[in-house]
Design an enzyme around this catalytic site. Sequence first.
Site, PDB file in Angstrom:
ATOM      1  N   GLU A 119     -41.871  15.197 -37.174  1.00  0.00           N
ATOM      2  CA  GLU A 119     -42.259  16.284 -38.063  1.00  0.00           C
ATOM      3  C   GLU A 119     -42.690  15.767 -39.430  1.00  0.00           C
ATOM      4  OE1 GLU A 119     -39.785  20.015 -36.262  1.00  0.00           O
ATOM      5  OE2 GLU A 119     -38.692  18.716 -37.620  1.00  0.00           O
ATOM      6  N   CYS A 132     -43.835  15.286 -47.183  1.00  0.00           N
ATOM      7  CA  CYS A 132     -42.619  14.605 -46.745  1.00  0.00           C
ATOM      8  C   CYS A 132     -42.906  14.031 -45.364  1.00  0.00           C
ATOM      9  CB  CYS A 132     -41.482  15.630 -46.711  1.00  0.00           C
ATOM     10  SG  CYS A 132     -39.935  14.943 -46.145  1.00  0.00           S
ATOM     11  N   CYS A 139     -33.370   8.858 -35.681  1.00  0.00           N
ATOM     12  CA  CYS A 139     -32.836   7.878 -36.627  1.00  0.00           C
ATOM     13  C   CYS A 139     -31.673   7.174 -35.935  1.00  0.00           C
ATOM     14  CB  CYS A 139     -32.346   8.598 -37.883  1.00  0.00           C
ATOM     15  SG  CYS A 139     -31.813   7.474 -39.193  1.00  0.00           S
ATOM     16  N   CYS A 143     -25.703   9.930 -39.962  1.00  0.00           N
ATOM     17  CA  CYS A 143     -25.085  10.661 -41.073  1.00  0.00           C
ATOM     18  C   CYS A 143     -24.648  12.020 -40.537  1.00  0.00           C
ATOM     19  CB  CYS A 143     -26.061  10.800 -42.223  1.00  0.00           C
ATOM     20  SG  CYS A 143     -26.646   9.181 -42.779  1.00  0.00           S
ATOM     21  N   CYS A 146     -26.632  15.374 -41.114  1.00  0.00           N
ATOM     22  CA  CYS A 146     -28.086  15.349 -40.970  1.00  0.00           C
ATOM     23  C   CYS A 146     -28.504  15.644 -39.541  1.00  0.00           C
ATOM     24  CB  CYS A 146     -28.614  13.984 -41.395  1.00  0.00           C
ATOM     25  SG  CYS A 146     -30.379  13.762 -41.083  1.00  0.00           S
ATOM     26  N   GLY A 198     -35.958   9.651 -39.980  1.00  0.00           N
ATOM     27  CA  GLY A 198     -35.849   8.205 -39.870  1.00  0.00           C
ATOM     28  C   GLY A 198     -35.424   7.498 -41.133  1.00  0.00           C
ATOM     29  N   GLU A 199     -34.983   6.265 -40.952  1.00  0.00           N
ATOM     30  CA  GLU A 199     -34.594   5.423 -42.079  1.00  0.00           C
ATOM     31  C   GLU A 199     -35.761   4.453 -42.336  1.00  0.00           C
ATOM     32  OE1 GLU A 199     -32.229   4.870 -44.561  1.00  0.00           O
ATOM     33  OE2 GLU A 199     -33.727   3.332 -44.933  1.00  0.00           O
ATOM     34  N   SER A 230     -36.910   7.130 -49.650  1.00  0.00           N
ATOM     35  CA  SER A 230     -35.484   7.450 -49.656  1.00  0.00           C
ATOM     36  C   SER A 230     -34.764   6.629 -48.597  1.00  0.00           C
ATOM     37  CB  SER A 230     -35.277   8.944 -49.383  1.00  0.00           C
ATOM     38  OG  SER A 230     -33.899   9.234 -49.281  1.00  0.00           O
ATOM     39  N   PHE A 253     -26.881   8.995 -51.769  1.00  0.00           N
ATOM     40  CA  PHE A 253     -25.582   8.530 -52.256  1.00  0.00           C
ATOM     41  C   PHE A 253     -24.440   9.375 -51.676  1.00  0.00           C
ATOM     42  CE2 PHE A 253     -22.666   6.920 -55.587  1.00  0.00           C
ATOM     43  CZ  PHE A 253     -22.946   5.583 -55.416  1.00  0.00           C
ATOM     44  N   ASN A 329     -28.241  22.005 -46.273  1.00  0.00           N
ATOM     45  CA  ASN A 329     -29.025  22.884 -45.407  1.00  0.00           C
ATOM     46  C   ASN A 329     -28.407  22.888 -44.023  1.00  0.00           C
ATOM     47  OD1 ASN A 329     -31.129  23.510 -47.344  1.00  0.00           O
ATOM     48  ND2 ASN A 329     -31.743  21.374 -47.123  1.00  0.00           N
ATOM     49  N   CYS A 372     -34.692  19.726 -46.273  1.00  0.00           N
ATOM     50  CA  CYS A 372     -34.128  18.376 -46.119  1.00  0.00           C
ATOM     51  C   CYS A 372     -33.082  18.339 -45.027  1.00  0.00           C
ATOM     52  CB  CYS A 372     -33.382  17.944 -47.362  1.00  0.00           C
ATOM     53  SG  CYS A 372     -34.371  17.745 -48.764  1.00  0.00           S
TER      54      CYS A 372
HETATM   55  N1  SAH Z   1     -33.176   8.368 -43.927  1.00  0.00           N
HETATM   56  C1  SAH Z   1     -33.494   8.492 -45.296  1.00  0.00           C
HETATM   57  C2  SAH Z   1     -34.550   9.529 -45.600  1.00  0.00           C
HETATM   58  C3  SAH Z   1     -34.508  10.846 -44.878  1.00  0.00           C
HETATM   59  S1  SAH Z   1     -33.383  12.072 -45.324  1.00  0.00           S
HETATM   60  C4  SAH Z   1     -32.236   8.791 -46.087  1.00  0.00           C
HETATM   61  O1  SAH Z   1     -31.234   9.103 -45.501  1.00  0.00           O
HETATM   62  O2  SAH Z   1     -32.294   8.674 -47.298  1.00  0.00           O
HETATM   63  C5  SAH Z   1     -33.864  12.776 -46.881  1.00  0.00           C
HETATM   64  C6  SAH Z   1     -32.666  13.307 -47.664  1.00  0.00           C
HETATM   65  O3  SAH Z   1     -32.134  14.524 -47.093  1.00  0.00           O
HETATM   66  C7  SAH Z   1     -31.526  12.333 -47.681  1.00  0.00           C
HETATM   67  O4  SAH Z   1     -30.961  12.248 -48.963  1.00  0.00           O
HETATM   68  C8  SAH Z   1     -30.564  12.950 -46.717  1.00  0.00           C
HETATM   69  O5  SAH Z   1     -29.268  12.466 -46.919  1.00  0.00           O
HETATM   70  C9  SAH Z   1     -30.724  14.412 -47.010  1.00  0.00           C
HETATM   71  N2  SAH Z   1     -30.190  15.305 -45.979  1.00  0.00           N
HETATM   72  C10 SAH Z   1     -30.015  15.023 -44.671  1.00  0.00           C
HETATM   73  N3  SAH Z   1     -29.502  16.107 -44.035  1.00  0.00           N
HETATM   74  C11 SAH Z   1     -29.374  17.086 -44.946  1.00  0.00           C
HETATM   75  C12 SAH Z   1     -28.929  18.446 -44.891  1.00  0.00           C
HETATM   76  N4  SAH Z   1     -28.569  18.994 -43.740  1.00  0.00           N
HETATM   77  N5  SAH Z   1     -28.928  19.160 -46.026  1.00  0.00           N
HETATM   78  C13 SAH Z   1     -29.366  18.612 -47.187  1.00  0.00           C
HETATM   79  N6  SAH Z   1     -29.797  17.350 -47.295  1.00  0.00           N
HETATM   80  C14 SAH Z   1     -29.812  16.579 -46.199  1.00  0.00           C
HETATM   81 FE1  SF4 Z   2     -28.884   9.491 -42.308  1.00  0.00          FE
HETATM   82 FE2  SF4 Z   2     -31.353   9.637 -43.340  1.00  0.00          FE
HETATM   83 FE3  SF4 Z   2     -30.980   8.953 -40.776  1.00  0.00          FE
HETATM   84 FE4  SF4 Z   2     -30.503  11.449 -41.542  1.00  0.00          FE
HETATM   85  S1  SF4 Z   2     -32.482  10.430 -41.551  1.00  0.00           S
HETATM   86  S2  SF4 Z   2     -29.211  10.187 -40.195  1.00  0.00           S
HETATM   87  S3  SF4 Z   2     -29.713  11.134 -43.615  1.00  0.00           S
HETATM   88  S4  SF4 Z   2     -30.305   7.808 -42.558  1.00  0.00           S
END
Ligand code: SAH
Ligand code: SF4
Length: 398
Positions: A119, A132, A139, A143, A146, A198-199, A230, A253, A329, A372
Amino acid sequence: MSDAQPTAPVTQDVVTIPRKLPESGRVNLVGLTRDQLRDALIAAGTPEKQAKMRVGQVWQWIYHWGVRDFAAMTNLAKDYRSMLAERFEIALPEIVTRQVSADGTRKYLLRIAGGHEVETVYIPEENRGTLCISSQVGCTLTCSFCHTGTQKLVRNLTAAEIVGQVMLARDDLGEWPEQGAPKNETRLVSNVVLMGMGEPLYNFDNVRDAMKVVMDGEGLTLSRRRITLSTSGVVPEIAKTAEEIGCLLAVSFHATTDEIRDRLVPINKRWNIEALLAALRDYPRLSNSERITFEYVMLKGVNDSDEDAKRLVKLIRGIPAKINLIPFNEWPGSPYQRSDWERIEAFADIIYKAGYASPIRTPRGEDIMAACGQLKSATERARKSRAEIAAEAGLRGA
Ligand code: SAH
Ligand code: SF4
Protein backbone atom coordinates in the site's frame (compact mmCIF):
# COMPACT_ATOMS: atom_id res chain seq x y z
CA MET A 1 18.65 -12.63 31.07
CA SER A 2 15.79 -14.66 32.43
CA ASP A 3 13.88 -14.30 29.19
CA ALA A 4 14.27 -17.66 27.45
CA GLN A 5 12.70 -16.36 24.26
CA PRO A 6 15.14 -16.12 21.39
CA THR A 7 15.58 -12.59 20.14
CA ALA A 8 14.18 -13.65 16.83
CA PRO A 9 12.27 -10.71 15.43
CA VAL A 10 15.21 -9.25 13.59
CA THR A 11 15.66 -12.04 11.05
CA GLN A 12 15.80 -11.07 7.42
CA ASP A 13 14.25 -13.94 5.52
CA VAL A 14 13.43 -11.70 2.63
CA VAL A 15 14.07 -11.99 -1.05
CA THR A 16 14.48 -9.49 -3.82
CA ILE A 17 13.41 -10.37 -7.31
CA PRO A 18 15.91 -9.72 -10.07
CA ARG A 19 15.41 -6.67 -12.26
CA LYS A 20 14.96 -8.81 -15.33
CA LEU A 21 11.34 -9.80 -15.12
CA PRO A 22 10.51 -13.23 -16.44
CA GLU A 23 7.20 -12.09 -17.94
CA SER A 24 8.65 -9.87 -20.63
CA GLY A 25 12.33 -10.82 -20.62
CA ARG A 26 13.08 -7.11 -20.77
CA VAL A 27 15.09 -5.19 -18.21
CA ASN A 28 13.07 -2.59 -16.34
CA LEU A 29 14.77 0.81 -16.44
CA VAL A 30 12.77 2.21 -13.54
CA GLY A 31 14.75 2.40 -10.32
CA LEU A 32 18.19 2.09 -11.93
CA THR A 33 20.62 4.72 -10.70
CA ARG A 34 22.34 6.80 -13.38
CA ASP A 35 25.39 4.52 -13.22
CA GLN A 36 23.26 1.40 -13.53
CA LEU A 37 21.33 2.91 -16.41
CA ARG A 38 24.60 3.74 -18.14
CA ASP A 39 25.82 0.16 -17.74
CA ALA A 40 22.51 -1.18 -19.07
CA LEU A 41 22.60 1.07 -22.15
CA ILE A 42 26.22 0.18 -22.88
CA ALA A 43 25.45 -3.52 -22.53
CA ALA A 44 22.72 -3.01 -25.11
CA GLY A 45 25.21 -1.59 -27.60
CA THR A 46 25.26 2.15 -26.86
CA PRO A 47 28.79 3.41 -27.64
CA GLU A 48 30.55 4.43 -24.43
CA LYS A 49 31.19 7.91 -25.79
CA GLN A 50 27.48 8.53 -26.18
CA ALA A 51 26.41 6.82 -23.00
CA LYS A 52 26.31 9.88 -20.78
CA MET A 53 24.16 11.80 -23.21
CA ARG A 54 21.79 8.87 -23.74
CA VAL A 55 21.42 8.40 -20.00
CA GLY A 56 20.50 12.08 -19.69
CA GLN A 57 17.93 11.83 -22.46
CA VAL A 58 16.28 8.61 -21.31
CA TRP A 59 16.32 9.82 -17.71
CA GLN A 60 14.54 13.01 -18.62
CA TRP A 61 11.85 11.17 -20.57
CA ILE A 62 11.18 8.76 -17.75
CA TYR A 63 11.45 10.98 -14.70
CA HIS A 64 10.76 14.48 -15.92
CA TRP A 65 8.10 13.86 -18.56
CA GLY A 66 6.71 10.62 -17.19
CA VAL A 67 6.87 8.91 -20.58
CA ARG A 68 6.33 5.12 -20.63
CA ASP A 69 6.70 4.44 -24.32
CA PHE A 70 10.11 4.48 -25.96
CA ALA A 71 8.49 5.51 -29.24
CA ALA A 72 7.62 8.88 -27.65
CA MET A 73 11.29 9.67 -26.94
CA THR A 74 11.49 11.89 -29.98
CA ASN A 75 15.00 13.24 -29.53
CA LEU A 76 16.41 9.74 -30.01
CA ALA A 77 16.93 8.16 -33.44
CA LYS A 78 14.18 5.77 -34.51
CA ASP A 79 16.51 2.77 -34.60
CA TYR A 80 17.73 3.52 -31.14
CA ARG A 81 14.17 3.77 -29.87
CA SER A 82 13.28 0.40 -31.29
CA MET A 83 16.40 -1.13 -29.80
CA LEU A 84 15.36 0.28 -26.41
CA ALA A 85 11.86 -1.11 -26.80
CA GLU A 86 13.24 -4.54 -27.60
CA ARG A 87 15.64 -4.73 -24.69
CA PHE A 88 13.99 -2.64 -22.00
CA GLU A 89 10.74 -1.66 -20.41
CA ILE A 90 9.46 1.13 -18.19
CA ALA A 91 7.30 -0.84 -15.80
CA LEU A 92 5.46 0.21 -12.65
CA PRO A 93 3.45 -1.74 -10.12
CA GLU A 94 -0.18 -2.15 -11.02
CA ILE A 95 -2.86 -0.23 -9.12
CA VAL A 96 -5.41 -2.76 -7.86
CA THR A 97 -7.63 -0.35 -5.94
CA ARG A 98 -7.64 3.29 -5.05
CA GLN A 99 -9.63 4.56 -2.10
CA VAL A 100 -10.23 8.21 -1.36
CA SER A 101 -10.97 9.25 2.21
CA ALA A 102 -13.44 11.94 3.25
CA ASP A 103 -10.39 14.06 4.14
CA GLY A 104 -8.83 13.69 0.69
CA THR A 105 -6.26 11.07 1.67
CA ARG A 106 -5.78 8.49 -1.07
CA LYS A 107 -4.78 4.91 -0.45
CA TYR A 108 -3.51 2.75 -3.27
CA LEU A 109 -3.30 -1.00 -3.18
CA LEU A 110 -0.58 -2.06 -5.59
CA ARG A 111 0.21 -5.42 -7.06
CA ILE A 112 3.83 -6.27 -7.71
CA ALA A 113 5.66 -9.21 -9.27
CA GLY A 114 4.83 -12.50 -7.60
CA GLY A 115 1.26 -11.32 -7.00
CA HIS A 116 2.18 -9.59 -3.74
CA GLU A 117 0.44 -6.44 -2.65
CA VAL A 118 1.60 -3.29 -0.91
CA GLU A 119 0.00 0.00 0.00
CA THR A 120 0.91 3.62 -0.67
CA VAL A 121 -0.86 6.61 0.87
CA TYR A 122 -1.09 10.17 -0.41
CA ILE A 123 -1.86 12.82 2.20
CA PRO A 124 -2.75 16.28 0.88
CA GLU A 125 -2.21 19.17 3.26
CA GLU A 126 -2.57 22.90 2.86
CA ASN A 127 1.00 23.63 1.90
CA ARG A 128 2.31 20.24 0.87
CA GLY A 129 1.42 16.76 -0.24
CA THR A 130 3.09 13.83 1.42
CA LEU A 131 3.41 10.42 -0.14
CA CYS A 132 3.85 7.61 2.36
CA ILE A 133 5.58 4.76 0.59
CA SER A 134 6.31 1.14 1.47
CA SER A 135 9.69 -0.56 1.38
CA GLN A 136 8.70 -4.18 1.99
CA VAL A 137 5.72 -6.47 1.61
CA GLY A 138 4.82 -6.85 5.28
CA CYS A 139 7.63 -6.50 7.82
CA THR A 140 9.94 -9.01 9.49
CA LEU A 141 9.66 -7.06 12.71
CA THR A 142 6.71 -7.59 14.96
CA CYS A 143 5.96 -4.34 16.77
CA SER A 144 2.95 -5.30 18.81
CA PHE A 145 0.89 -2.19 18.01
CA CYS A 146 1.44 -2.29 14.24
CA HIS A 147 -0.88 -3.94 11.76
CA THR A 148 1.90 -4.46 9.19
CA GLY A 149 3.82 -6.42 11.80
CA THR A 150 1.07 -9.04 11.88
CA GLN A 151 1.60 -9.88 8.23
CA LYS A 152 3.61 -13.01 7.88
CA LEU A 153 4.71 -12.95 4.30
CA VAL A 154 7.57 -10.61 3.56
CA ARG A 155 9.71 -9.68 0.65
CA ASN A 156 11.83 -6.65 -0.07
CA LEU A 157 10.59 -4.25 -2.69
CA THR A 158 12.95 -3.59 -5.57
CA ALA A 159 14.18 -0.07 -6.25
CA ALA A 160 11.81 -0.06 -9.23
CA GLU A 161 8.85 -0.84 -7.00
CA ILE A 162 9.83 1.89 -4.56
CA VAL A 163 10.35 4.59 -7.20
CA GLY A 164 7.28 3.23 -8.98
CA GLN A 165 5.10 4.27 -6.05
CA VAL A 166 6.13 7.90 -6.53
CA MET A 167 5.55 7.69 -10.27
CA LEU A 168 2.14 6.09 -9.87
CA ALA A 169 1.04 8.81 -7.48
CA ARG A 170 2.12 11.42 -10.01
CA ASP A 171 0.13 9.55 -12.67
CA ASP A 172 -2.97 9.48 -10.51
CA LEU A 173 -2.66 13.13 -9.50
CA GLY A 174 -1.95 14.19 -13.08
CA GLU A 175 1.31 15.77 -11.99
CA TRP A 176 3.64 15.17 -14.94
CA PRO A 177 4.47 18.40 -16.75
CA GLU A 178 3.04 19.02 -20.19
CA GLN A 179 5.48 19.82 -22.92
CA GLY A 180 5.31 23.47 -23.83
CA ALA A 181 3.21 24.40 -20.79
CA PRO A 182 4.59 26.89 -18.25
CA LYS A 183 6.43 25.31 -15.36
CA ASN A 184 4.15 24.53 -12.48
CA GLU A 185 5.89 25.31 -9.21
CA THR A 186 3.35 23.87 -6.82
CA ARG A 187 4.04 20.24 -6.29
CA LEU A 188 1.33 17.79 -5.38
CA VAL A 189 3.83 15.18 -4.24
CA SER A 190 6.18 17.56 -2.44
CA ASN A 191 7.36 15.20 0.30
CA VAL A 192 8.05 11.50 0.60
CA VAL A 193 8.02 9.58 3.86
CA LEU A 194 9.24 6.00 4.13
CA MET A 195 6.58 5.21 6.70
CA GLY A 196 4.44 2.70 4.88
CA MET A 197 4.82 -1.03 5.12
CA GLY A 198 8.18 -2.47 6.05
CA GLU A 199 11.42 -1.55 7.75
CA PRO A 200 13.35 0.51 5.19
CA LEU A 201 16.71 -0.16 6.81
CA TYR A 202 16.26 -3.89 6.28
CA ASN A 203 16.09 -3.15 2.57
CA PHE A 204 18.88 -0.62 2.59
CA ASP A 205 20.39 -0.91 -0.89
CA ASN A 206 17.11 -0.77 -2.75
CA VAL A 207 15.82 2.09 -0.60
CA ARG A 208 19.07 4.00 -1.14
CA ASP A 209 19.03 3.49 -4.90
CA ALA A 210 15.37 4.44 -5.13
CA MET A 211 15.94 7.61 -3.12
CA LYS A 212 18.90 8.49 -5.36
CA VAL A 213 16.52 8.40 -8.30
CA VAL A 214 13.87 10.41 -6.47
CA MET A 215 16.41 13.02 -5.30
CA ASP A 216 18.20 13.37 -8.63
CA GLY A 217 18.37 17.01 -9.73
CA GLU A 218 16.76 16.26 -13.09
CA GLY A 219 13.54 14.34 -12.94
CA LEU A 220 11.55 13.81 -9.78
CA THR A 221 13.87 16.27 -7.98
CA LEU A 222 12.73 15.96 -4.40
CA SER A 223 15.38 17.44 -2.17
CA ARG A 224 16.82 15.21 0.53
CA ARG A 225 15.18 17.45 3.10
CA ARG A 226 11.79 16.51 1.75
CA ILE A 227 12.36 12.82 2.33
CA THR A 228 11.98 11.27 5.75
CA LEU A 229 12.98 7.71 6.46
CA SER A 230 11.40 6.14 9.52
CA THR A 231 13.17 3.27 11.24
CA SER A 232 12.29 1.17 14.23
CA GLY A 233 15.98 1.38 15.21
CA VAL A 234 18.25 -0.73 13.00
CA VAL A 235 21.28 0.80 14.66
CA PRO A 236 24.11 -0.37 12.35
CA GLU A 237 22.35 1.14 9.32
CA ILE A 238 21.74 4.58 10.79
CA ALA A 239 25.18 6.03 10.05
CA LYS A 240 25.00 4.52 6.56
CA THR A 241 21.69 6.28 6.04
CA ALA A 242 23.30 9.60 6.91
CA GLU A 243 26.25 9.02 4.61
CA GLU A 244 24.63 7.32 1.63
CA ILE A 245 21.15 8.87 1.55
CA GLY A 246 21.36 12.00 3.69
CA CYS A 247 17.60 12.32 4.11
CA LEU A 248 15.79 13.30 7.30
CA LEU A 249 15.41 10.60 9.90
CA ALA A 250 12.48 9.61 12.04
CA VAL A 251 12.73 6.96 14.68
CA SER A 252 9.96 4.86 16.17
CA PHE A 253 10.88 5.48 19.78
CA HIS A 254 7.60 4.76 21.54
CA ALA A 255 8.88 3.99 25.04
CA THR A 256 11.21 5.36 27.68
CA THR A 257 12.36 2.15 29.37
CA ASP A 258 13.89 -0.92 27.78
CA GLU A 259 11.31 -3.06 29.52
CA ILE A 260 8.41 -1.39 27.72
CA ARG A 261 10.27 -0.84 24.46
CA ASP A 262 11.19 -4.54 24.32
CA ARG A 263 7.48 -5.25 24.29
CA LEU A 264 6.42 -2.59 21.84
CA VAL A 265 9.35 -2.55 19.43
CA PRO A 266 11.04 -5.95 19.80
CA ILE A 267 14.14 -4.90 17.85
CA ASN A 268 14.98 -3.13 21.12
CA LYS A 269 16.11 -6.53 22.44
CA ARG A 270 18.87 -6.43 19.86
CA TRP A 271 19.72 -2.72 20.03
CA ASN A 272 18.43 -1.09 23.18
CA ILE A 273 17.56 2.52 23.93
CA GLU A 274 21.12 3.43 24.86
CA ALA A 275 22.59 1.97 21.65
CA LEU A 276 19.89 3.65 19.60
CA LEU A 277 20.45 7.05 21.18
CA ALA A 278 24.19 6.81 20.58
CA ALA A 279 23.57 6.27 16.86
CA LEU A 280 21.04 9.11 16.76
CA ARG A 281 23.42 11.55 18.41
CA ASP A 282 25.79 11.20 15.45
CA TYR A 283 23.14 11.45 12.76
CA PRO A 284 22.75 15.23 12.36
CA ARG A 285 26.50 15.73 11.97
CA LEU A 286 26.94 12.81 9.55
CA SER A 287 24.00 13.78 7.38
CA ASN A 288 24.38 17.53 7.79
CA SER A 289 20.68 17.69 8.55
CA GLU A 290 18.52 19.19 11.19
CA ARG A 291 16.30 17.63 13.75
CA ILE A 292 15.50 14.00 14.18
CA THR A 293 11.82 13.19 14.56
CA PHE A 294 11.05 10.96 17.51
CA GLU A 295 7.80 9.15 16.81
CA TYR A 296 5.87 8.19 19.90
CA VAL A 297 2.64 6.24 19.63
CA MET A 298 0.24 7.05 22.49
CA LEU A 299 -1.00 3.83 24.05
CA LYS A 300 -3.41 4.11 26.92
CA GLY A 301 -1.87 3.08 30.23
CA VAL A 302 1.25 1.67 28.55
CA ASN A 303 3.62 4.53 27.71
CA ASP A 304 1.62 7.72 28.25
CA SER A 305 2.26 8.84 31.85
CA ASP A 306 3.78 12.14 32.97
CA GLU A 307 6.81 10.14 34.12
CA ASP A 308 7.23 8.80 30.60
CA ALA A 309 7.15 12.31 29.19
CA LYS A 310 9.76 13.48 31.69
CA ARG A 311 11.99 10.47 31.03
CA LEU A 312 11.67 11.05 27.31
CA VAL A 313 12.97 14.61 27.40
CA LYS A 314 15.80 13.52 29.67
CA LEU A 315 16.81 10.69 27.36
CA ILE A 316 16.99 12.78 24.23
CA ARG A 317 18.71 15.75 25.81
CA GLY A 318 21.38 17.11 23.47
CA ILE A 319 19.85 15.67 20.29
CA PRO A 320 18.20 18.22 17.98
CA ALA A 321 14.73 16.74 18.00
CA LYS A 322 11.06 17.07 17.34
CA ILE A 323 8.69 14.69 19.07
CA ASN A 324 5.79 13.52 16.99
CA LEU A 325 3.00 12.12 19.13
CA ILE A 326 0.89 9.63 17.23
CA PRO A 327 -2.51 8.78 18.70
CA PHE A 328 -2.72 5.00 18.37
CA ASN A 329 -4.69 3.91 15.34
CA GLU A 330 -6.73 0.83 15.97
CA TRP A 331 -7.00 -2.11 13.62
CA PRO A 332 -9.04 -5.29 13.85
CA GLY A 333 -7.67 -7.32 16.78
CA SER A 334 -5.24 -4.67 17.99
CA PRO A 335 -4.27 -5.23 21.62
CA TYR A 336 -4.09 -1.58 22.70
CA GLN A 337 -6.26 1.48 23.04
CA ARG A 338 -5.57 5.06 22.09
CA SER A 339 -4.68 7.32 25.01
CA ASP A 340 -7.36 9.81 25.99
CA TRP A 341 -7.08 13.21 24.40
CA GLU A 342 -6.42 15.00 27.72
CA ARG A 343 -3.59 12.56 28.43
CA ILE A 344 -2.02 13.17 25.03
CA GLU A 345 -2.24 16.92 25.60
CA ALA A 346 -0.74 16.70 29.07
CA PHE A 347 2.09 14.59 27.68
CA ALA A 348 2.64 17.08 24.85
CA ASP A 349 2.68 19.94 27.33
CA ILE A 350 5.54 18.47 29.37
CA ILE A 351 7.58 17.99 26.20
CA TYR A 352 6.78 21.46 24.94
CA LYS A 353 7.78 23.05 28.25
CA ALA A 354 11.10 21.21 28.03
CA GLY A 355 11.75 23.09 24.80
CA TYR A 356 10.78 20.58 22.12
CA ALA A 357 8.21 20.89 19.37
CA SER A 358 5.61 18.25 20.12
CA PRO A 359 3.04 18.12 17.34
CA ILE A 360 0.24 15.60 17.71
CA ARG A 361 -0.15 13.80 14.41
CA THR A 362 -3.71 14.07 13.19
CA PRO A 363 -4.79 10.65 12.00
CA ARG A 364 -5.52 10.88 8.28
CA GLY A 365 -7.65 8.60 6.18
CA GLU A 366 -8.88 6.59 9.13
CA ASP A 367 -12.11 5.77 7.30
CA ILE A 368 -10.12 3.89 4.68
CA MET A 369 -7.62 2.38 7.15
CA ALA A 370 -4.84 4.54 5.73
CA ALA A 371 -3.53 5.98 9.01
CA CYS A 372 -0.08 5.15 10.43
CA GLY A 373 0.33 1.52 11.26
CA GLN A 374 -2.93 0.41 9.70
CA LEU A 375 -1.47 -0.67 6.40
CA LYS A 376 -1.69 -4.29 5.58
CA SER A 377 -2.93 -5.58 2.29
CA ALA A 378 -6.37 -6.95 2.98
CA THR A 379 -5.86 -9.74 0.48
CA GLU A 380 -2.89 -10.99 2.47
CA ARG A 381 -4.61 -13.71 4.42
CA ALA A 382 -1.63 -15.12 6.29
CA ARG A 383 -2.36 -13.14 9.40
CA LYS A 384 -1.67 -13.89 12.97
CA SER A 385 -4.42 -14.76 15.36
CA ARG A 386 -5.60 -12.45 18.12
CA ALA A 387 -3.95 -14.76 20.65
CA GLU A 388 -0.60 -14.54 18.89
CA ILE A 389 -0.82 -10.75 18.76
CA ALA A 390 -1.77 -10.50 22.40
CA ALA A 391 1.01 -12.90 23.45
CA GLU A 392 3.59 -10.83 21.63
CA ALA A 393 2.33 -7.69 23.30
CA GLY A 394 2.89 -9.34 26.66
CA LEU A 395 -0.84 -9.41 27.33
CA ARG A 396 -1.21 -13.10 27.92
CA GLY A 397 -4.83 -14.11 28.35
CA ALA A 398 -6.09 -10.85 26.85
N1 SAH B 1 9.02 0.38 9.90
C1 SAH B 1 9.26 1.76 10.06
C2 SAH B 1 8.35 2.65 9.23
C3 SAH B 1 6.89 2.30 9.13
S1 SAH B 1 5.80 2.63 10.43
C4 SAH B 1 9.15 2.14 11.52
O1 SAH B 1 8.68 1.35 12.30
O2 SAH B 1 9.57 3.23 11.85
C5 SAH B 1 5.52 4.38 10.53
C6 SAH B 1 5.19 4.83 11.95
O3 SAH B 1 3.86 4.43 12.35
C7 SAH B 1 6.12 4.22 12.96
O4 SAH B 1 6.52 5.18 13.90
C8 SAH B 1 5.27 3.18 13.60
O5 SAH B 1 5.77 2.81 14.85
C9 SAH B 1 3.93 3.86 13.65
N2 SAH B 1 2.80 2.96 13.88
C10 SAH B 1 2.73 1.64 13.60
N3 SAH B 1 1.51 1.16 13.96
C11 SAH B 1 0.80 2.19 14.44
C12 SAH B 1 -0.54 2.32 14.94
N4 SAH B 1 -1.37 1.29 14.95
N5 SAH B 1 -0.94 3.53 15.36
C13 SAH B 1 -0.10 4.60 15.29
N6 SAH B 1 1.15 4.53 14.83
C14 SAH B 1 1.61 3.35 14.40
FE1 SF4 C 1 7.46 -2.24 13.50
FE2 SF4 C 1 7.62 -0.45 11.52
FE3 SF4 C 1 7.62 -3.08 10.99
FE4 SF4 C 1 5.39 -1.92 11.87
S1 SF4 C 1 6.41 -1.51 9.93
S2 SF4 C 1 6.25 -3.89 12.56
S3 SF4 C 1 6.22 -0.38 13.27
S4 SF4 C 1 9.17 -1.96 12.12
